[in-house]
Write a protein that holds these residues in place. Structure first.
Motif, PDB file in Angstrom:
ATOM      1  N   ASN A  48     -24.887   3.492  -7.855  1.00 33.31           N
ATOM      2  CA  ASN A  48     -23.556   3.988  -8.214  1.00 33.31           C
ATOM      3  C   ASN A  48     -23.295   5.352  -7.596  1.00 33.31           C
ATOM      4  N   ARG A  49     -24.320   6.208  -7.568  1.00 35.36           N
ATOM      5  CA  ARG A  49     -24.152   7.528  -6.940  1.00 35.36           C
ATOM      6  C   ARG A  49     -23.924   7.377  -5.442  1.00 35.36           C
ATOM      7  N   ARG A  50     -24.637   6.452  -4.806  1.00 37.32           N
ATOM      8  CA  ARG A  50     -24.467   6.239  -3.362  1.00 37.32           C
ATOM      9  C   ARG A  50     -23.068   5.712  -3.047  1.00 37.32           C
ATOM     10  N   LEU A  51     -22.552   4.823  -3.889  1.00 36.38           N
ATOM     11  CA  LEU A  51     -21.210   4.292  -3.661  1.00 36.38           C
ATOM     12  C   LEU A  51     -20.151   5.379  -3.824  1.00 36.38           C
ATOM     13  N   LEU A  52     -20.333   6.221  -4.813  1.00 33.73           N
ATOM     14  CA  LEU A  52     -19.400   7.332  -5.008  1.00 33.73           C
ATOM     15  C   LEU A  52     -19.450   8.288  -3.830  1.00 33.73           C
ATOM     16  N   ALA A  53     -20.673   8.578  -3.362  1.00 32.50           N
ATOM     17  CA  ALA A  53     -20.826   9.467  -2.210  1.00 32.50           C
ATOM     18  C   ALA A  53     -20.228   8.846  -0.961  1.00 32.50           C
ATOM     19  N   ALA A  54     -20.353   7.520  -0.824  1.00 35.05           N
ATOM     20  CA  ALA A  54     -19.848   6.842   0.367  1.00 35.05           C
ATOM     21  C   ALA A  54     -18.349   7.046   0.527  1.00 35.05           C
ATOM     22  N   ARG A  55     -17.620   7.014  -0.568  1.00 34.60           N
ATOM     23  CA  ARG A  55     -16.171   7.223  -0.491  1.00 34.60           C
ATOM     24  C   ARG A  55     -15.854   8.585   0.127  1.00 34.60           C
ATOM     25  N   GLY A  56     -16.571   9.609  -0.332  1.00 34.15           N
ATOM     26  CA  GLY A  56     -16.337  10.945   0.216  1.00 34.15           C
ATOM     27  C   GLY A  56     -16.757  11.060   1.664  1.00 34.15           C
ATOM     28  N   GLU A  57     -17.882  10.442   2.014  1.00 32.38           N
ATOM     29  CA  GLU A  57     -18.368  10.496   3.393  1.00 32.38           C
ATOM     30  C   GLU A  57     -17.392   9.827   4.347  1.00 32.38           C
ATOM     31  N   MET A  58     -16.861   8.689   3.949  1.00 30.17           N
ATOM     32  CA  MET A  58     -15.984   7.911   4.821  1.00 30.17           C
ATOM     33  C   MET A  58     -14.655   8.615   5.097  1.00 30.17           C
ATOM     34  N   ARG A  59     -14.300   9.579   4.268  1.00 29.89           N
ATOM     35  CA  ARG A  59     -13.069  10.340   4.508  1.00 29.89           C
ATOM     36  C   ARG A  59     -13.176  11.247   5.729  1.00 29.89           C
ATOM     37  N   HIS A  60     -14.388  11.444   6.234  1.00 31.09           N
ATOM     38  CA  HIS A  60     -14.598  12.305   7.396  1.00 31.09           C
ATOM     39  C   HIS A  60     -14.647  11.520   8.704  1.00 31.09           C
ATOM     40  N   VAL A  61     -14.282  10.257   8.663  1.00 24.30           N
ATOM     41  CA  VAL A  61     -14.389   9.397   9.844  1.00 24.30           C
ATOM     42  C   VAL A  61     -13.545   9.913  11.007  1.00 24.30           C
ATOM     43  N   SER A  62     -12.432  10.587  10.713  1.00 21.45           N
ATOM     44  CA  SER A  62     -11.544  11.067  11.785  1.00 21.45           C
ATOM     45  C   SER A  62     -12.161  12.190  12.612  1.00 21.45           C
ATOM     46  N   GLU A  63     -13.282  12.750  12.169  1.00 16.76           N
ATOM     47  CA  GLU A  63     -13.936  13.834  12.902  1.00 16.76           C
ATOM     48  C   GLU A  63     -14.816  13.306  14.040  1.00 16.76           C
ATOM     49  N   PHE A  64     -14.912  11.982  14.167  1.00 20.45           N
ATOM     50  CA  PHE A  64     -15.806  11.378  15.146  1.00 20.45           C
ATOM     51  C   PHE A  64     -15.032  10.741  16.295  1.00 20.45           C
ATOM     52  N   ASP A  65     -15.707  10.600  17.429  1.00 21.38           N
ATOM     53  CA  ASP A  65     -15.061  10.074  18.637  1.00 21.38           C
ATOM     54  C   ASP A  65     -14.887   8.564  18.595  1.00 21.38           C
ATOM     55  N   TYR A  66     -15.863   7.871  18.020  1.00 19.14           N
ATOM     56  CA  TYR A  66     -15.849   6.406  17.990  1.00 19.14           C
ATOM     57  C   TYR A  66     -16.128   5.927  16.570  1.00 19.14           C
ATOM     58  N   VAL A  67     -15.518   4.798  16.214  1.00 22.56           N
ATOM     59  CA  VAL A  67     -15.723   4.193  14.901  1.00 22.56           C
ATOM     60  C   VAL A  67     -16.110   2.731  15.102  1.00 22.56           C
ATOM     61  N   ILE A  68     -17.229   2.336  14.507  1.00 25.58           N
ATOM     62  CA  ILE A  68     -17.705   0.952  14.587  1.00 25.58           C
ATOM     63  C   ILE A  68     -17.748   0.379  13.178  1.00 25.58           C
ATOM     64  N   ILE A  69     -17.061  -0.741  12.969  1.00 26.01           N
ATOM     65  CA  ILE A  69     -17.092  -1.416  11.672  1.00 26.01           C
ATOM     66  C   ILE A  69     -18.149  -2.502  11.740  1.00 26.01           C
ATOM     67  N   ASN A  70     -19.190  -2.328  10.957  1.00 26.08           N
ATOM     68  CA  ASN A  70     -20.335  -3.230  11.012  1.00 26.08           C
ATOM     69  C   ASN A  70     -20.108  -4.429  10.104  1.00 26.08           C
ATOM     70  N   ASN A  71     -19.291  -5.355  10.602  1.00 22.67           N
ATOM     71  CA  ASN A  71     -19.057  -6.602   9.878  1.00 22.67           C
ATOM     72  C   ASN A  71     -20.058  -7.662  10.328  1.00 22.67           C
ATOM     73  N   GLU A  72     -20.138  -7.867  11.638  1.00 25.34           N
ATOM     74  CA  GLU A  72     -21.144  -8.763  12.216  1.00 25.34           C
ATOM     75  C   GLU A  72     -22.099  -7.903  13.040  1.00 25.34           C
ATOM     76  N   LEU A  73     -23.379  -7.966  12.699  1.00 23.30           N
ATOM     77  CA  LEU A  73     -24.372  -7.060  13.269  1.00 23.30           C
ATOM     78  C   LEU A  73     -24.398  -7.101  14.791  1.00 23.30           C
ATOM     79  N   GLN A  74     -24.402  -8.274  15.391  1.00 23.60           N
ATOM     80  CA  GLN A  74     -24.517  -8.383  16.839  1.00 23.60           C
ATOM     81  C   GLN A  74     -23.314  -7.774  17.549  1.00 23.60           C
ATOM     82  N   ILE A  75     -22.131  -7.991  17.001  1.00 26.19           N
ATOM     83  CA  ILE A  75     -20.923  -7.404  17.603  1.00 26.19           C
ATOM     84  C   ILE A  75     -20.962  -5.886  17.473  1.00 26.19           C
TER      85      ILE A  75
END
Length: 204
Positions: A144-171
């Motif tokens: 539960n703590r990791r899930l709560l932290a994940a929400r805050g971490e994901m808000r910083h995604v715009s600070e990065f050059d590339y974003v990869i959504i890991n839906n299918e591992l190989q892709i």
């Protein structure tokens, strides 16, 4: 020619470690930066391979001596990157990859502004929870703590050059490999690799 520094960040459970391991197998020109941490080793981990495992007093001594490029406290444990070692690797032309959190990524960019930032996202928070529970390594309270932290971490995604959504591992792995290849084709990198070629083109 200086190497390229790659900074890969993701919330716990998004698949960052698996993707980075796949990249290292696919591309021998990329090496992993081994961080320091005060968390205990997980089953199968070895000191000096996944992390340099140290106790808190040792960590604080190294930090106070200015040994670290960045350090952060995550989920009650300390993590850090050796500044001297990393500078030596980049200067020697070795592409190096850092697995760190968004706070560490901010600090790294102050010293290495040309670092390539990659943020790995899970397809959804529901899927992230499923993956965390599937590990069978953490209690409900920790998850539960990791899930709560994940929400805050994901808000910083715009600070990065590339974003990869890991839906299918190989892709997702193919996407990460493509990011590394694209970074090597940047003008500044190509110019440093082939200076005589570009000097010829720039002649009057």
């Amino acid at each position: 020619m200086p190497g390229t520094l790659f900074v890969v960040t993701a919330p716990s459970g998004a698949g960052k470690t698996t993707l980075v391991r796949g990249l290292l197998q696919r591309d021998e020109r990329v090496q992993l930066s081994i961080s320091y941490t005060t968390r205990p080793p997980r089953p199968g981990e070895e000191d000096g391979r996944e992390y340099h495992f140290v106790d808190i007093p040792t960590f604080r001594t190294l930090r106070d001596r200015g040994e670290f490029l960045e350090w952060a406290e995550v989920h009650g444990n300390y993590y850090a990157t050796s500044k001297v070692w990393l500078k030596e690797q980049i200067a020697a032309g070795r592409d190096t990859l850092l697995e760190i959190d968004w706070q560490g990524a901010q600090q790294v960019r102050k010293v290495f502004p040309d670092a390539v930032g990659v943020f790995i996202l899970p397809p959804s928070l529901e899927e992230l929870e499923r993956r965390l529970r599937g590990r069978n390594t953490d209690s409900d309270d920790v998850i539960n703590r990791r899930l709560l932290a994940a929400r805050g971490e994901m808000r910083h995604v715009s600070e990065f050059d590339y974003v990869i959504i890991n839906n299918e591992l190989q892709i997702a792995l193919e996407d990460l490999v493509a990011v590394v290849r694209a970074a090597r084709l940047r003008y500044g990198t190509q110019h440093a690799r082939l200076p005589h070629y570009f000097d010829f083109l720039e002649q009057d």
